[in-house]
Design an enzyme around this catalytic site. Sequence first.
Site, PDB file in Angstrom:
ATOM      1  N   GLU A  83      -3.434   0.083  -9.859  1.00 36.41           N
ATOM      2  CA  GLU A  83      -3.456   0.085  -8.402  1.00 36.41           C
ATOM      3  C   GLU A  83      -4.661   0.870  -7.909  1.00 36.41           C
ATOM      4  O   GLU A  83      -4.630   2.108  -7.871  1.00 36.41           O
ATOM      5  CB  GLU A  83      -2.178   0.718  -7.847  1.00 36.41           C
ATOM      6  CG  GLU A  83      -0.929  -0.099  -8.073  1.00 36.41           C
ATOM      7  CD  GLU A  83       0.200   0.356  -7.151  1.00 36.41           C
ATOM      8  OE1 GLU A  83       0.717  -0.478  -6.420  1.00 36.41           O
ATOM      9  OE2 GLU A  83       0.519   1.546  -7.154  1.00 36.41           O
ATOM     10  N   GLU A 136       0.605   7.747  -4.948  1.00 39.18           N
ATOM     11  CA  GLU A 136       1.148   8.562  -3.860  1.00 39.18           C
ATOM     12  C   GLU A 136       1.865   9.787  -4.406  1.00 39.18           C
ATOM     13  O   GLU A 136       1.857  10.851  -3.775  1.00 39.18           O
ATOM     14  CB  GLU A 136       2.076   7.699  -3.000  1.00 39.18           C
ATOM     15  CG  GLU A 136       1.297   6.672  -2.192  1.00 39.18           C
ATOM     16  CD  GLU A 136       2.112   5.484  -1.739  1.00 39.18           C
ATOM     17  OE1 GLU A 136       1.505   4.582  -1.115  1.00 39.18           O
ATOM     18  OE2 GLU A 136       3.326   5.438  -2.002  1.00 39.18           O
ATOM     19  N   LYS A 138       9.057   2.124  -1.667  1.00 37.18           N
ATOM     20  CA  LYS A 138       8.604   3.446  -1.226  1.00 37.18           C
ATOM     21  C   LYS A 138       9.699   4.112  -0.369  1.00 37.18           C
ATOM     22  O   LYS A 138      10.874   3.956  -0.659  1.00 37.18           O
ATOM     23  CB  LYS A 138       7.256   3.335  -0.506  1.00 37.18           C
ATOM     24  CG  LYS A 138       6.223   2.604  -1.373  1.00 37.18           C
ATOM     25  CD  LYS A 138       4.838   2.624  -0.806  1.00 37.18           C
ATOM     26  CE  LYS A 138       3.877   1.873  -1.726  1.00 37.18           C
ATOM     27  NZ  LYS A 138       2.490   1.919  -1.248  1.00 37.18           N
ATOM     28  N   HIS A 187       2.799   6.926  -9.703  1.00 31.86           N
ATOM     29  CA  HIS A 187       2.191   6.203  -8.583  1.00 31.86           C
ATOM     30  C   HIS A 187       1.177   7.115  -7.895  1.00 31.86           C
ATOM     31  O   HIS A 187       1.361   8.327  -7.815  1.00 31.86           O
ATOM     32  CB  HIS A 187       3.273   5.762  -7.595  1.00 31.86           C
ATOM     33  CG  HIS A 187       2.776   4.788  -6.573  1.00 31.86           C
ATOM     34  ND1 HIS A 187       2.086   5.196  -5.447  1.00 31.86           N
ATOM     35  CD2 HIS A 187       2.843   3.433  -6.506  1.00 31.86           C
ATOM     36  CE1 HIS A 187       1.769   4.137  -4.729  1.00 31.86           C
ATOM     37  NE2 HIS A 187       2.214   3.058  -5.351  1.00 31.86           N
ATOM     38  N   GLY A 217      -2.063  -0.516   0.749  1.00 32.35           N
ATOM     39  CA  GLY A 217      -1.693  -0.473   2.161  1.00 32.35           C
ATOM     40  C   GLY A 217      -2.843  -0.594   3.137  1.00 32.35           C
ATOM     41  O   GLY A 217      -2.656  -0.405   4.336  1.00 32.35           O
ATOM     42  N   SER A 234      -2.249  -4.098  -1.886  1.00 35.35           N
ATOM     43  CA  SER A 234      -2.364  -5.115  -0.832  1.00 35.35           C
ATOM     44  C   SER A 234      -2.161  -6.529  -1.383  1.00 35.35           C
ATOM     45  O   SER A 234      -2.861  -7.467  -0.984  1.00 35.35           O
ATOM     46  CB  SER A 234      -3.715  -4.994  -0.118  1.00 35.35           C
ATOM     47  OG  SER A 234      -3.793  -3.778   0.595  1.00 35.35           O
ATOM     48  N   ASN A 239       7.958  -2.286  -4.810  1.00 35.83           N
ATOM     49  CA  ASN A 239       8.109  -0.852  -4.599  1.00 35.83           C
ATOM     50  C   ASN A 239       8.358  -0.613  -3.107  1.00 35.83           C
ATOM     51  O   ASN A 239       7.442  -0.718  -2.295  1.00 35.83           O
ATOM     52  CB  ASN A 239       6.847  -0.115  -5.058  1.00 35.83           C
ATOM     53  CG  ASN A 239       6.890   1.372  -4.768  1.00 35.83           C
ATOM     54  OD1 ASN A 239       7.939   1.931  -4.448  1.00 35.83           O
ATOM     55  ND2 ASN A 239       5.745   2.023  -4.874  1.00 35.83           N
TER      56      ASN A 239
END
Length: 250
Positions: free
Chosen positions: A167, A99, A13, A97, A173, A212, A11
């Site tokens: 996730e 985010e 992003k 996702h 991250g 991560s 991904n």
Amino acid sequence: MTGLRPLIAGNWKMNGLKASASELGQMIAGAGGPAQKADLLICPPATLVLAFAGAVQGSPLRIGAQDCHPNPSGAHTGDTSAEMLADSGATAIIVGHSERRADHGETDALVRQKAEAAWRAALIAIVCVGETQDQRDAGQTLEVVGRQLAGSLPDGATAANLVVAYEPVWAIGTGRTPTPKDVQDVHGFIRDQLTQRFSGEGARIRILYGGSVKPSNAAELMAVPNVNGALIGGASLKATDFLAIAGAVA
């Protein structure tokens, strides 16, 4: 990962320009070995889907997208439909996702509609679920993940049209990852939920781990029961890291 062909998905992003085609070229050049053991997918920003899909023709690498609008067309300025992404050469779409859920307030119901849109365009829906640090600290991980699964997955899911990605939000991250036992507990729970709802088909739906993932921990994570691959963020931007993670598949 017994019995299920793993999927290693990147991904990107909101990263990547036309010049990133050189990185993709390195991935294509090195994909032969890892592709013998796993499916390989890169999800760049929508601006690159068409060019990247053309570039991977004849290689084992496939191109996906990161989001879509629920409708096939209409007055939705700035949005992109699943049909448009399929027309550009995408084979899968990431939906839900964390985010997107956090930055855009996406609900489980909306994620479900987007997954249905992916299916409408004959694309694979990669549906993301996961808890925040506060939810984990409160002992609510399985409750949160179970609620997201129930609300985000449409009826009629099959191993051919659905991938679930777990996730943990607090691991994305941050460089922090759950222990293998933590991952095993959640992935085992997701598998139980899938088989309860979709019967035998639920046993064949791939469950990816994301958060991560890097070359140094990929082998350990992908050896965990019911981990059928990885959804990779930052490490997928570099061909060497992406291929190293893909190469960690047993």
